[in-house]
Motif scaffolding. Structure first.
Motif, mmCIF file in Angstrom:
data_model
loop_
_atom_site.group_PDB
_atom_site.id
_atom_site.type_symbol
_atom_site.label_atom_id
_atom_site.label_comp_id
_atom_site.label_asym_id
_atom_site.label_seq_id
_atom_site.Cartn_x
_atom_site.Cartn_y
_atom_site.Cartn_z
ATOM 1 N N TYR A 1 47.210 78.477 28.072
ATOM 2 C CA TYR A 1 48.428 79.018 28.660
ATOM 3 C C TYR A 1 49.039 80.103 27.774
ATOM 4 O O TYR A 1 49.508 81.130 28.261
ATOM 5 C CB TYR A 1 49.468 77.910 28.883
ATOM 6 N N THR A 2 49.029 79.870 26.462
ATOM 7 C CA THR A 2 49.601 80.837 25.527
ATOM 8 C C THR A 2 48.857 82.161 25.590
ATOM 9 O O THR A 2 49.470 83.235 25.662
ATOM 10 C CB THR A 2 49.558 80.276 24.090
ATOM 11 N N GLN A 3 47.534 82.091 25.562
ATOM 12 C CA GLN A 3 46.721 83.311 25.601
ATOM 13 C C GLN A 3 46.850 84.032 26.938
ATOM 14 O O GLN A 3 46.975 85.257 26.980
ATOM 15 C CB GLN A 3 45.260 82.970 25.316
ATOM 16 N N MET A 4 46.825 83.277 28.022
ATOM 17 C CA MET A 4 46.964 83.898 29.332
ATOM 18 C C MET A 4 48.328 84.567 29.479
ATOM 19 O O MET A 4 48.438 85.686 29.989
ATOM 20 C CB MET A 4 46.746 82.855 30.434
ATOM 21 N N GLY A 5 49.381 83.885 29.007
ATOM 22 C CA GLY A 5 50.709 84.460 29.070
ATOM 23 C C GLY A 5 50.853 85.701 28.214
ATOM 24 O O GLY A 5 51.591 86.632 28.561
ATOM 25 N N ARG A 6 50.139 85.744 27.113
ATOM 26 C CA ARG A 6 50.202 86.901 26.215
ATOM 27 C C ARG A 6 49.638 88.157 26.861
ATOM 28 O O ARG A 6 50.197 89.253 26.705
ATOM 29 C CB ARG A 6 49.434 86.591 24.918
ATOM 30 N N VAL A 7 48.533 88.037 27.572
ATOM 31 C CA VAL A 7 47.867 89.242 28.107
ATOM 32 C C VAL A 7 48.285 89.577 29.533
ATOM 33 O O VAL A 7 47.825 90.562 30.098
ATOM 34 C CB VAL A 7 46.324 89.127 28.011
ATOM 35 N N ALA A 8 49.190 88.760 30.122
ATOM 36 C CA ALA A 8 49.642 89.001 31.497
ATOM 37 C C ALA A 8 50.938 89.804 31.518
ATOM 38 O O ALA A 8 51.875 89.505 30.775
ATOM 39 C CB ALA A 8 49.850 87.674 32.222
ATOM 40 N N LYS A 9 51.004 90.799 32.395
ATOM 41 C CA LYS A 9 52.246 91.560 32.596
ATOM 42 C C LYS A 9 53.183 90.837 33.567
ATOM 43 O O LYS A 9 54.390 90.755 33.343
ATOM 44 C CB LYS A 9 51.934 92.943 33.186
ATOM 45 N N GLU A 10 52.631 90.375 34.688
ATOM 46 C CA GLU A 10 53.464 89.880 35.783
ATOM 47 C C GLU A 10 53.371 88.374 35.997
ATOM 48 O O GLU A 10 54.385 87.694 36.041
ATOM 49 C CB GLU A 10 53.077 90.606 37.086
ATOM 50 N N TRP A 11 52.147 87.858 36.157
ATOM 51 C CA TRP A 11 51.983 86.445 36.484
ATOM 52 C C TRP A 11 50.739 85.860 35.830
ATOM 53 O O TRP A 11 49.724 86.536 35.687
ATOM 54 C CB TRP A 11 51.846 86.240 37.995
ATOM 55 N N VAL A 12 50.847 84.597 35.479
ATOM 56 C CA VAL A 12 49.695 83.748 35.193
ATOM 57 C C VAL A 12 49.531 82.840 36.401
ATOM 58 O O VAL A 12 50.505 82.217 36.859
ATOM 59 C CB VAL A 12 49.899 82.914 33.916
ATOM 60 N N VAL A 13 48.315 82.776 36.936
ATOM 61 C CA VAL A 13 48.045 81.971 38.122
ATOM 62 C C VAL A 13 46.961 80.946 37.788
ATOM 63 O O VAL A 13 45.842 81.321 37.414
ATOM 64 C CB VAL A 13 47.587 82.842 39.311
ATOM 65 N N ILE A 14 47.310 79.685 37.903
ATOM 66 C CA ILE A 14 46.351 78.592 37.694
ATOM 67 C C ILE A 14 46.035 78.000 39.065
ATOM 68 O O ILE A 14 46.930 77.527 39.768
ATOM 69 C CB ILE A 14 46.928 77.491 36.788
ATOM 70 N N TYR A 15 44.760 78.054 39.443
ATOM 71 C CA TYR A 15 44.318 77.414 40.685
ATOM 72 C C TYR A 15 43.551 76.166 40.287
ATOM 73 O O TYR A 15 42.510 76.248 39.624
ATOM 74 C CB TYR A 15 43.441 78.379 41.488
ATOM 75 N N ASP A 16 44.090 74.991 40.653
ATOM 76 C CA ASP A 16 43.478 73.757 40.167
ATOM 77 C C ASP A 16 43.925 72.598 41.053
ATOM 78 O O ASP A 16 44.574 72.799 42.080
ATOM 79 C CB ASP A 16 43.867 73.520 38.706
ATOM 80 N N TYR A 17 43.601 71.392 40.614
ATOM 81 C CA TYR A 17 43.968 70.200 41.369
ATOM 82 C C TYR A 17 45.478 69.979 41.366
ATOM 83 O O TYR A 17 46.174 70.361 40.418
ATOM 84 C CB TYR A 17 43.292 68.964 40.774
ATOM 85 N N ASN A 18 45.972 69.343 42.431
ATOM 86 C CA ASN A 18 47.336 68.837 42.424
ATOM 87 C C ASN A 18 47.285 67.333 42.122
ATOM 88 O O ASN A 18 46.264 66.830 41.632
ATOM 89 C CB ASN A 18 48.052 69.143 43.747
ATOM 90 N N GLN A 19 48.347 66.605 42.428
ATOM 91 C CA GLN A 19 48.410 65.190 42.056
ATOM 92 C C GLN A 19 47.791 64.257 43.096
ATOM 93 O O GLN A 19 47.764 63.039 42.887
ATOM 94 C CB GLN A 19 49.866 64.789 41.812
ATOM 95 N N LYS A 20 47.271 64.799 44.175
ATOM 96 C CA LYS A 20 46.705 63.952 45.228
ATOM 97 C C LYS A 20 45.227 63.686 44.931
ATOM 98 O O LYS A 20 44.372 64.519 45.181
ATOM 99 C CB LYS A 20 46.877 64.619 46.594
ATOM 100 N N ARG A 21 44.939 62.534 44.398
ATOM 101 C CA ARG A 21 43.581 62.185 43.986
ATOM 102 C C ARG A 21 42.740 61.718 45.162
ATOM 103 O O ARG A 21 43.239 61.223 46.152
ATOM 104 C CB ARG A 21 43.621 61.072 42.942
#
Length: 202
Positions: free
Chosen positions: A124-144
């Motif tokens: 998250y730190t690295q992604m936030g460092r190199v992003a101008k506008e948004w960091v977008v994480i596409y991943d699982y939600n809490q519904k297993r």
């Protein structure tokens, strides 16, 4: 065998699913347009780009795309599949080889749940460092689902902790005593998937 060795080993058989992944990611972006439209931006970095399927979809939308992956074998496959896209060999949990604010969007698809908490913080730190506008994480939600839980348990990632605490980790991520993100929004865009939209601090 570490994660890098595992992904090096499975890169070639993983490439058999490339066309399916392109179709799946295309559907994902279509579903997510109401909450986030990638085509509103110009440049994007895909962290953990694998064989480059998501990169291909983003390029088709007209974005300038760069991919990066810790697996050199994945990078080789991605370059073969997408010769017009730049792919860079690097491990985001160690550091990304790009200057601050290099890309409008920095994204990662199904990466965060597979690494441990400390690695996620650095991601998250690295992604936030190199992003101008948004960091977008596409991943699982809490519904297993039982099948996904079984597969993720067999793969030995950190799926269970991520789905329990992922959002809180993003909200509490800190770099040099400051929060990594000024805003964290989560949108379920599939039965068991979510877009985590993170606004980097200025």
């Amino acid at each position: 065998m570490g994660k890098k060795g595992l992904f090096d080993k499975i890169a070639f058989p993983y490439s058999w699913f490339y066309s399916y992944q392109v179709s799946m990611f295309g559907d994902t972006l279509s579903r997510s347009k109401d909450v986030f439209n990638f085509s509103d931006y110009r440049t994007v970095l895909d962290v953990g780009s694998g064989t480059g399927a998501f990169c291909a979809v983003l390029k088709e939308m007209g974005l300038s795309v760069t991919g990066t992956d810790m697996s050199l074998e994945m990078i080789k496959v991605a370059k073969k599949k997408n010769p017009s896209i730049e792919f860079v060999h690097s491990d985001a949990t160690v550091g990304l080889p790009f200057p601050d604010k290099s890309f409008d969007i920095v994204m990662a698809s199904y990466v965060a749940h597979g690494i441990n908490k400390e690695e996620r913080r650095e991601l998250y730190t690295q992604m936030g460092r190199v992003a101008k506008e948004w960091v977008v994480i596409y991943d699982y939600n809490q519904k297993r689902s039982p099948l996904t839980s079984l597969v993720e348990w067999m793969e030995g990632g950190d799926y269970f902790n991520f789905i329990r605490h992922g959002r809180k980790e993003m909200e509490e991520c800190r770099k040099e005593m400051e929060l990594c993100f000024s805003e964290v929004k989560v949108f379920d865009i599939g039965k068991r998937t979510a877009l985590y939209l993170l606004k980097p601090r200025a």
